[in-house]
Design an enzyme around this catalytic site. Sequence first.
Site, PDB file in Angstrom:
ATOM      1  N   CYS A   1       1.248   7.886   2.429  1.00  0.00           N
ATOM      2  CA  CYS A   1       0.438   6.857   3.104  1.00  0.00           C
ATOM      3  C   CYS A   1       0.570   5.541   2.353  1.00  0.00           C
ATOM      4  O   CYS A   1       0.706   4.468   2.954  1.00  0.00           O
ATOM      5  CB  CYS A   1      -1.037   7.235   3.107  1.00  0.00           C
ATOM      6  SG  CYS A   1      -1.400   8.761   3.947  1.00  0.00           S
ATOM      7  N   LEU A   2       0.511   5.628   1.028  1.00  0.00           N
ATOM      8  CA  LEU A   2       0.550   4.411   0.218  1.00  0.00           C
ATOM      9  C   LEU A   2       1.913   3.735   0.324  1.00  0.00           C
ATOM     10  O   LEU A   2       2.003   2.510   0.365  1.00  0.00           O
ATOM     11  CB  LEU A   2       0.211   4.729  -1.248  1.00  0.00           C
ATOM     12  CG  LEU A   2      -1.241   5.207  -1.447  1.00  0.00           C
ATOM     13  CD1 LEU A   2      -1.431   5.735  -2.857  1.00  0.00           C
ATOM     14  CD2 LEU A   2      -2.228   4.073  -1.180  1.00  0.00           C
TER      15      LEU A   2
ATOM     16  N   TRP B   1     -13.979   1.888  -4.404  1.00  0.00           N
ATOM     17  CA  TRP B   1     -13.076   0.808  -3.991  1.00  0.00           C
ATOM     18  C   TRP B   1     -12.453   1.123  -2.628  1.00  0.00           C
ATOM     19  O   TRP B   1     -11.257   0.994  -2.439  1.00  0.00           O
ATOM     20  CB  TRP B   1     -11.972   0.551  -5.042  1.00  0.00           C
ATOM     21  CG  TRP B   1     -12.525   0.334  -6.408  1.00  0.00           C
ATOM     22  CD1 TRP B   1     -12.324   1.118  -7.496  1.00  0.00           C
ATOM     23  CD2 TRP B   1     -13.395  -0.732  -6.826  1.00  0.00           C
ATOM     24  NE1 TRP B   1     -13.023   0.632  -8.581  1.00  0.00           N
ATOM     25  CE2 TRP B   1     -13.688  -0.518  -8.180  1.00  0.00           C
ATOM     26  CE3 TRP B   1     -13.976  -1.831  -6.178  1.00  0.00           C
ATOM     27  CZ2 TRP B   1     -14.523  -1.370  -8.915  1.00  0.00           C
ATOM     28  CZ3 TRP B   1     -14.798  -2.673  -6.905  1.00  0.00           C
ATOM     29  CH2 TRP B   1     -15.058  -2.433  -8.255  1.00  0.00           C
TER      30      TRP B   1
ATOM     31  N   PHE C   1     -10.027   5.227   3.853  1.00  0.00           N
ATOM     32  CA  PHE C   1      -9.129   6.119   3.128  1.00  0.00           C
ATOM     33  C   PHE C   1      -9.738   6.384   1.754  1.00  0.00           C
ATOM     34  O   PHE C   1      -9.852   5.469   0.939  1.00  0.00           O
ATOM     35  CB  PHE C   1      -7.781   5.411   3.008  1.00  0.00           C
ATOM     36  CG  PHE C   1      -6.698   6.138   2.257  1.00  0.00           C
ATOM     37  CD1 PHE C   1      -5.905   7.098   2.887  1.00  0.00           C
ATOM     38  CD2 PHE C   1      -6.405   5.815   0.936  1.00  0.00           C
ATOM     39  CE1 PHE C   1      -4.861   7.718   2.207  1.00  0.00           C
ATOM     40  CE2 PHE C   1      -5.361   6.434   0.253  1.00  0.00           C
ATOM     41  CZ  PHE C   1      -4.587   7.387   0.894  1.00  0.00           C
TER      42      PHE C   1
ATOM     43  N   GLU D   1      -3.348  -0.420  -4.384  1.00  0.00           N
ATOM     44  CA  GLU D   1      -2.114   0.219  -3.885  1.00  0.00           C
ATOM     45  C   GLU D   1      -1.062   0.337  -4.984  1.00  0.00           C
ATOM     46  O   GLU D   1       0.104   0.048  -4.795  1.00  0.00           O
ATOM     47  CB  GLU D   1      -1.548  -0.566  -2.703  1.00  0.00           C
ATOM     48  CG  GLU D   1      -2.540  -0.688  -1.573  1.00  0.00           C
ATOM     49  CD  GLU D   1      -2.256   0.268  -0.439  1.00  0.00           C
ATOM     50  OE1 GLU D   1      -1.314   1.068  -0.547  1.00  0.00           O
ATOM     51  OE2 GLU D   1      -2.999   0.199   0.552  1.00  0.00           O
TER      52      GLU D   1
ATOM     53  N   THR E   1      -1.210  -0.449  -9.260  1.00  0.00           N
ATOM     54  CA  THR E   1      -1.312  -1.717  -9.992  1.00  0.00           C
ATOM     55  C   THR E   1       0.090  -2.214 -10.329  1.00  0.00           C
ATOM     56  O   THR E   1       1.077  -1.468 -10.296  1.00  0.00           O
ATOM     57  CB  THR E   1      -2.082  -1.545 -11.316  1.00  0.00           C
ATOM     58  OG1 THR E   1      -1.273  -0.763 -12.196  1.00  0.00           O
ATOM     59  CG2 THR E   1      -3.428  -0.865 -11.097  1.00  0.00           C
TER      60      THR E   1
ATOM     61  N   PHE F   1       4.531   8.091 -18.103  1.00  0.00           N
ATOM     62  CA  PHE F   1       3.165   8.471 -17.725  1.00  0.00           C
ATOM     63  C   PHE F   1       2.653   9.631 -18.579  1.00  0.00           C
ATOM     64  O   PHE F   1       1.467   9.778 -18.768  1.00  0.00           O
ATOM     65  CB  PHE F   1       3.116   8.915 -16.253  1.00  0.00           C
ATOM     66  CG  PHE F   1       3.395   7.811 -15.273  1.00  0.00           C
ATOM     67  CD1 PHE F   1       2.401   6.896 -14.962  1.00  0.00           C
ATOM     68  CD2 PHE F   1       4.631   7.676 -14.683  1.00  0.00           C
ATOM     69  CE1 PHE F   1       2.634   5.876 -14.060  1.00  0.00           C
ATOM     70  CE2 PHE F   1       4.867   6.671 -13.779  1.00  0.00           C
ATOM     71  CZ  PHE F   1       3.880   5.762 -13.468  1.00  0.00           C
TER      72      PHE F   1
ATOM     73  N   LEU G   1      -9.291   7.912  -1.610  1.00  0.00           N
ATOM     74  CA  LEU G   1      -8.445   8.538  -2.632  1.00  0.00           C
ATOM     75  C   LEU G   1      -8.984   8.191  -4.026  1.00  0.00           C
ATOM     76  O   LEU G   1      -9.332   9.072  -4.813  1.00  0.00           O
ATOM     77  CB  LEU G   1      -6.990   8.073  -2.484  1.00  0.00           C
ATOM     78  CG  LEU G   1      -6.023   8.594  -3.555  1.00  0.00           C
ATOM     79  CD1 LEU G   1      -5.870  10.114  -3.457  1.00  0.00           C
ATOM     80  CD2 LEU G   1      -4.650   7.927  -3.424  1.00  0.00           C
ATOM     81  N   THR G   2      -9.081   6.872  -4.311  1.00  0.00           N
ATOM     82  CA  THR G   2      -9.497   6.411  -5.635  1.00  0.00           C
ATOM     83  C   THR G   2     -10.926   6.851  -5.948  1.00  0.00           C
ATOM     84  O   THR G   2     -11.791   6.861  -5.069  1.00  0.00           O
ATOM     85  CB  THR G   2      -9.388   4.878  -5.697  1.00  0.00           C
ATOM     86  OG1 THR G   2      -8.039   4.527  -5.466  1.00  0.00           O
ATOM     87  CG2 THR G   2      -9.838   4.333  -7.038  1.00  0.00           C
TER      88      THR G   2
END
Lengths: 274, 387
Positions: free
Chosen positions: B240-241, B161, B128, B366, B368, B386, B130-131
């Site tokens: 997904c997460l 990662w 997967f 997934e 922090t 944020f 993403l990051t």
Amino acid sequence: MKILVPLKRVSDPDNANKVKVTGGKLDASGLEWKPNPFDEYAVEAALRLTENGTNTKARVGEVVVVTFGPKEAETTLRAALATGADKAIRIDALDDALDGDVVARALKALVDKEKPDLVLLGKQAVDGDSNQVGQLLAEYLGWPQATFAASIKSNADKALIVSREVDGGALNLKLTLPAVVSVDLRIVAPKSVTSIHTPATHTYPDGVRFAALMAIMAAKKKPMTEVKLADLVTDAATKIKYTGFELPPSRKAGIKVKTVAELVEKLKNEAKAL
Amino acid sequence: MPDFFSLSRHLTEEERQIQKTVRSFVDARVLPVIADHFEAGTFPTELIPEIASLGLLGCNLQGYGCAGLSEAGYGVAMQELERGDSGIRSFASVQGSLVMYPIHAFGSEEQKNKYLPEMAKGKLVGCFGLTEPDAGSNPNGMLTVAKEDGDGYVLNGTKRWITNGNLAHVALVWAKLHNKDGEVRGFLVPTDTKGFEARPIHKKMSLRASVTSELIMEDVRVKKDALLPGVRGMKGPLSCLTSARFGIAWGVIGAATACYDSALDYAKHRVQFGGKPIASHQLVQAKFAEMLTQITTMQLMATEVTRLKNEKQLRPQHVSMIKRNNVRDALGIARVCRDILGGNGITLEYPIMRHLMNLETVYTYEGTHDVHTLILGQDATGISAFE
């Protein structure tokens, strides 16, 4: 080949709740149950005899599992169905009302109805360690028997070569089916069970198989029937009378001695071992 | 394994059987080999066929060769896997929740038929993407871009990662569409495509029995049918997460109880000061009382979150709370258990240090711990921290 496998559930030794004795009687409340390991080995051997090891999803023959017990004992049967057995029978009975003899007589009546080619069972249950059912059943049926099987070779599903471990070697017995065979722990070694259905080159993983999660879900759809003990035996009287139960005395804590001389002195005078 | 409130009574007979089966699998196959793999820094690929034949991959999905477990069945399966090692559970989480789940939820019928049965069998492994090196907690800051070109797309960018990266046959890569206001879309990229490279990340001190990689994509050309048609924007990767975090929240209960059981056994047998086991000491008992309460809280939250999921009432914020709470407490329990074992606690002879090191990663991946804190803060106050 049709194989009948009698299973017994036993108290799980890994569970924190242990068997208690209340008023001279066994108290099974709060216990977690697991299948008797030797019976699990018998199920594994029965599955190996009725499949091509390279495609364990299809059965060449039939495996029927049976247990004696209350409704909750069906969990033990469902677990066997999940690993591949085809159908299950629960003989409704309470543990207190059973001994090896009445179990063997009831199984004899069940064999007359189910007509298996082979009864495969654990050499003994790890709770009572009686080691009686297989032998008594063979006698009542008038069938050949082999006990403590370490390996089984099926000759075209007509006869079996059963190997038993004895002092200094192995004793090989040839049995014409139908027969009763009780199994020892070596029966789940990778090459212990052989038949014409599985290529000789095939190697099983050591031990009993894990049920696939999908098969666990599907096991509730497999046939599970209940039979009353009274429908199988007219005389349900047990031959063994249990007069009482007691737990072994709890072990006392050890002590540390400072010198060898002190050890010898205590062994002589306290333990009276010397 | 402690079950102080007998919460296992809420499981069905099948769910209890699933738990027993995965537990015996972990005892028989994972525990005997995992310390050596951890020390060597290798993933036990030899276990993949049996993990697959058990039905553990994508086990909460329906159809396409998947086991179709209930949510609680999936939860206890993840818990038992992580009692073995977080690396093994991560393998299953990535394959099941991060790759198979989005294909199942957002894929075309062709994509589902092409990938899901083979992934359930473990013959195809997914990862997967993403990051990125410069987009972690803020995945929307991703730089990977997909440009429409003729009958397909051209992808450029770097992902980091990425669990299973070097094992994977297919990568689900999230990228921004060029010239379409940077809308995020998912692409199923075969890892043998020209221009795609996976590089293993070495010198990890955590999740050592797991493959972690960097994915580098230079002009990777895929056909139109590589696009996941059913989802647009950040909702895709985030859903997904949410699915994977649910499995993590259950999973870390397994890691925590493995540490607890090991430390309890040790404390009952380790004798110091006057012939009594250290479990009789007040300071040690205080530790167990606290850990038992934490584990019970973790189990209660997992049970309730599962109910919410069954009732279709589950919000991502619920999952943030349980991921945050359960991973923090599992990590805390691992540290306390390490302390109880003294010097023995730092070796691989016991599972505790391995779990402790693994959980440092689980604390970060997934979402922090701090990001989940802010999600809950926003839910409580209505103000986002944020922006």
